[in-house]
Design a protein around this motif. Structure first.
Motif, short mmCIF file in Angstrom:
data_model
loop_
_atom_site.label_atom_id
_atom_site.label_comp_id
_atom_site.label_asym_id
_atom_site.label_seq_id
_atom_site.Cartn_x
_atom_site.Cartn_y
_atom_site.Cartn_z
N ALA A 110 0.89 -1.11 0.13
CA ALA A 110 -0.16 -0.07 0.15
C ALA A 110 1.03 1.26 -0.18
N HIS A 112 1.88 5.21 0.52
CA HIS A 112 1.83 6.09 1.88
C HIS A 112 0.49 6.99 1.86
N ALA A 115 -2.24 5.23 2.88
CA ALA A 115 -2.34 5.24 4.44
C ALA A 115 -2.68 6.44 5.17
N VAL A 116 -2.67 7.47 4.55
CA VAL A 116 -3.31 8.86 5.01
C VAL A 116 -4.70 8.67 4.72
N GLN A 122 -5.74 -0.42 1.16
CA GLN A 122 -5.01 -0.36 2.48
C GLN A 122 -5.22 -1.08 3.71
N ARG B 468 -1.78 9.52 10.99
CA ARG B 468 -2.03 8.39 9.73
C ARG B 468 -0.90 7.79 9.41
N LEU B 469 0.08 8.55 9.16
CA LEU B 469 1.34 7.90 8.41
C LEU B 469 2.14 7.20 9.65
N SER B 472 0.68 3.71 9.82
CA SER B 472 0.71 2.84 8.77
C SER B 472 2.22 1.89 8.76
N ARG B 473 2.40 1.24 7.74
CA ARG B 473 3.71 0.59 7.67
C ARG B 473 4.86 1.44 7.65
#
Lengths: 266, 641
Positions: A110, A112, A115-116, A122, B468-469, B472-473
């Motif tokens: 996924a 970035h 991800a936001v 994602q 959010r970042l 995440s991964r």
């Protein structure tokens, strides 16, 4: 059986010290191979050469027929060679599950941006990664400890977690650096069982460094011995056990001579 | 009451006195005016209460006497739903526990504090009344403060016209504060007859225990403050005499800070949603009710929040110590300045004239320039990132420090391009639907209020993206890199990409902040972008709590907002502030509101609970967080004035 990993004439020099000296070694696919040798024999250095932490001065390391020399560590693990460490090197402040998620990092796709925005794709990937992470923790015997911060895990569990993290990248070859070091007998037994299951259930080739001879002799299909950076013996556990050079390396020349004498008498 | 407890109480009183004299020294009483003494007494009461509460938390030998073993479960002090479920345990304690220890303790501590304050203010008053010059450096603030403390006008002190009763009153007030603290502490845990009415009152109010009453009170605080601020803004309403503007600013700072705690105090789920919406409405109404000065300070605070959030990505998430962060702030500011100010370098104006564009007119408005400024800053981040990829720790810090200075010196010395030390003037203001915000809102929103509003919105956006970042991964990769770079790489983290992303994203946010800063300042000069900006940004995330967005907001409020409140005592401003930082870092080494991850490593035995019992954390993360937040909330509000 084809060789999954082929180490050819690998040499690593630190200053004036030749830590690994022209070592040749083939690891067969779906085998369990042990690397043994006295302290300072160059075992971990050889591992480091294989995983890209060190760049060997000479020789070639072929994995599935392709060279690993000159690749970055993250490229090597992408090819399918994962490892654990002699002195446990977990991401201490992360939970067990997060450690395994980092292990899966390079298998996640996924972007970035997604991800936001938390796109459904994602989110689905994250869910799947967590699910797989739980499966792996379950596989190594850490179910129910997903949310425990890894420094708070007992020592034996930390070793298991390192294995789980390495499995996160779905490797085909797993390098275990003294997996049973510092473990009590029952933990050692379960680690040995785990190594078998890695091979039998996951089809992973295991190459391990180990000092515990009981472990080495009972789980390995072949054993290689390093001493002062040179490979001095290779073969089945039985062959290595009776090899005079190995006895000499481990117990000193006098003992080796005595043993030889005893053999001669018989 | 055993002797040990008595000395403990006196010690608590001494500490409270030291803390209050610090507040007096920095001029708080003079600032508040008439009600100074009751306010200080309330602060002292809060302090005593915290102390007593902490003792009842620990299986303490002081306040609880011999009954140590029955106390291992820390009953009665959880916050929220769990407190109610512990009712029966609480009742047990009520029966097993009786004694007037906490009240006596509070009384003694309060008396100590009150006596000391009375003596000190008496000495000052007498000295000044007799015309003895107190050290000139103290002169400016002491008369005002002393006068405020004993509730008279400064003139009366000069005439030595202060009645003895006033000093007695001072002592009584603090003694009363101590008793109140003792009673409050006793109300929940000790089961005193004297505390019964407090118990009943709180039961009546909240339906459960005192702690839930405290919770609701804590949650109401920011809203009450906001309402008060709004009320103060009405024409004809004044408070605390002459310093109304500063008082309002201080209250605004406290309201914003306590809002963050309120959010943590509320139960996850619907309640939290409701509180978040209300808080959002409250905070976003602030630019409309504050005046120019308060708005401009709050605007600066939130510009620094953006900076802090960006730097937090680099330092807090990725663990790369960057001391040259101001560089990207400057890049953002200058990019916007180039695009929107009449100034145009001779190199470019020739080209512009060739293209038929007047070099005097702005090239791009605020909104069109935003992506340009962000992109330029991001490129700057990558340019810095590439050479420092292999550096770690101290070496990285030094190189980035140099980079920050290089950019500033560029701006200073490339006169033809940047107008050098004369700066760039008349940077255009961000428009609202093509008009000035004052016109669109019929004067409701001042120009500084508009900047504040923009800063708020941008901060919220930046916080959202950063969080959010981090979840995440990419966030995991950053954190793994921070924990062990080699292992992270061997686990599959692409170090170059991950590091550069951290630098670039952090720089982008700084660029946004820089652009807004340029718009706020209207004129910018190279000296606006000195090393101290980097240090401020770094200090605010360390003070607030590395890795935690809420902590960063608090850090910015404390570091950029408080000094403005302290403006009246200019000589002491920086000293005060530095001392506050030192104390702060000793008391809470992880920052005011550390992130959960930082907390894990905390050596503080009180917080070790979170690390030591991870299973507990698993059961209900909300509860534990709430409990800690309340403890912190109270602590911070105490430190804030």
């Amino acid at each position: 059986m084809t060789a999954l990993l082929s180490i050819q004439q690998v040499t690593k020099v630190f200053g004036g010290l030749t830590a690994v000296d022209s070592v040749d070694l083939d690891i067969a696919e779906r085998s369990i191979t042990s690397l043994i040798g006295p302290n300072g024999a160059g075992k971990t250095t050889l591992f480091n050469c294989m995983t890209g932490l060190h760049r060997p001065e000479g020789g070639e390391i072929l994995f599935s027929g392709r060279s690993l020399i000159g690749l970055r560590p993250d490229e090597i693990i992408d090819r399918g060679v994962a490892r654990t460490y002699q002195n446990i090197r977990l991401f201490g402040r992360m939970t067990a599950l997060e450690n395994v998620l980092v292990g899966q990092h390079l298998r996640l796709q996924a972007s970035h941006w997604s991800a936001v925005l938390r796109t459904s794709r994602q989110q689905a990937e994250e869910r799947a990664a967590r699910e797989f992470g739980r499966e792996l923790l379950d596989f190594v015997g850490l179910s129910g400890r997903e949310e425990v911060v890894s420094t708070n895990l007992p020592y034996g569990d930390q070793r298991l977690l390192e294995v789980a993290r390495a499995l996160g990248s779905r490797p085909s070859l797993l390098l275990l650096d003294e997996p049973a070091a510092g473990m009590n007998p029952s933990e050692t037994d379960s680690m040995m069982d785990l190594v078998h299951r890695l091979r039998d259930e996951k089809g992973i080739t295991v190459f391990l460094i180990e000092h515990d001879m009981k472990v080495v002799m009972s789980i390995s299909e072949s054993v290689a011995v390093l001493d002062y950076g040179e490979k001095i013996a290779e073969g089945t556990p039985e062959e290595v056990r009776s090899n005079a050079r190995v006895i000499e390396a481990y117990l000193g020349p006098e003992v080796a001579v005595q043993e030889a004498a005893v053999k001669a008498v018989h | 009451m055993p002797l040990e407890t008595a000395t403990g109480a006196v010690r608590t009183g001494l500490i409270a006195f030291a803390f209050l004299s610090y507040l007096i020294l920095i001029g708080i009483p003079g600032r508040i005016g008439g009600p100074a003494l009751p306010v200080l007494a309330l602060i002292a009461a809060l302090f005593f209460w915290l102390k007593l509460r902490r003792e009842s938390n620990e299986p303490s030998r002081e306040a609880t006497g011999q009954r140590q073993d029955s106390f291992d479960d820390k009953p009665g002090w959880e916050i929220g739903p769990r407190a109610a479920s512990k009712g029966s345990r609480l009742r047990d304690l009520l029966h097993t526990h009786s004694g007037t220890a906490p009240i006596l303790y509070g009384l003694l501590a309060g008396l100590t504090t009150g006596l000391l304050i009375a003596i000190v203010s008496g000495i000052f008053a007498a000295a000044m009344g007799n015309g003895i010059a107190i050290q000139p450096v103290l002169d400016k603030i002491v008369p005002l403060n002393v006068a405020a403390l004993i509730g008279v006008s400064p003139g009366q002190i000069a005439q030595s016209d202060v009645s003895f009763i006033r000093f007695i009153f001072q002592v009584l007030l603090f003694a009363g504060a101590g008793v109140l603290a003792g009673l409050t502490a006793a109300g929940g845990g000790y089961g005193l007859k004297q505390a019964a009415f407090l118990d009943r009152l709180t039961t009546h109010l909240s339906g459960a225990t005192l702690t839930s009453a405290g919770r609701f009170a804590g949650m109401a605080l920011p809203f009450v403050l906001l309402a008060y601020i709004a009320w103060l803004g009405l024409p004809g309403v004044t408070a605390f005499g002459t310093n109304e503007g500063t008082v309002r600013l201080l209250l605004t700072l406290i309201a914003t800070g306590s809002g963050l705690f309120t959010l943590r105090l509320s139960r996850p789920g619907r309640e939290q949603m409701a509180v978040a919406v209300l808080l959002g409405l409250g905070v976003f109404s602030m630019p409309f009710i504050l005046d120019q000065f308060q708005n401009s300070v709050m605007g600066l605070v939130f510009i620094f929040v953006m900076m802090g959030l960006g730097l937090n990505i680099v330092v807090g998430y990725a663990g790369l110590l960057d001391l040259g962060y101001v560089a990207f702030f400057a890049i953002g500011a200058y990019t916007y300045a180039f695009l929107s100010a009449p100034f145009s370098s001779p190199y470019i104006s020739g080209l512009l004239i060739l293209l038929g564009i007047s070099p005097e007119s702005p090239l791009l408005g605020y909104w069109m320039a935003l992506p340009v400024a962000m992109l330029t800053a991001a490129v700057g981040g990558i340019l810095l990132g590439i050479p420092v990829l292999r550096l770690r720790g101290d070496y990285l810090a030094i190189v980035t420090l140099g980079f920050g200075e290089i950019i500033r010196l560029f701006m200073l010395n490339l006169g033809e391009l940047t107008n050098g030390p004369r700066g760039i003037l008349e940077i255009s203001q961000p428009a609202l639907f093509g008009h000035t915000p004052v016109d669109v809102t019929f004067g409701l929103l001042s120009s500084q209020g508009w900047i504040f509003l923009l800063a708020l919105v941008s901060s919220a956006l930046v916080a959202f993206v950063a969080t959010r970042l981090n979840e995440s991964r990419l966030g995991r990769a950053w954190f793994a890199m921070q924990e062990d770079e080699d292992v992270a790489e061997a686990t599959g983290v692409h170090l170059v990409r991950t590091k550069l992303l951290a630098f670039a994203i952090g720089a982008t946010f700084a660029g946004m902040a820089g652009q807004l800063y340029a718009a706020r300042q209207i004129n910018i000069f190279p000296e606006n972008f000195s090393l101290f900006v980097s240090i401020d940004a770094l200090a605010l995330i360390i003070v607030g709590g590395i890795g935690s967005p809420a902590g960063i907001v608090l850090g910015a409020l404390a570091l950029k907002g408080l000094p403005e409140v302290l403006r009246g005592v200019d000589e002491y401003r920086i000293v005060t502030f530095a001392a506050l930082l030192v104390i702060m870092m000793i008391v809470r080494p992880d920052g005011i509101l550390p992130s959960a991850r930082r907390r894990i490593q905390s050596p503080d035995p009180e917080e070790a609970g979170a690390a030591g019992e991870p299973e507990l954390r698993e059961e209900d993360p909300g509860l534990r967080e709430n409990g800690e937040a309340l403890a912190k909330g109270a602590g911070v509000r105490e430190e804030d004035p």
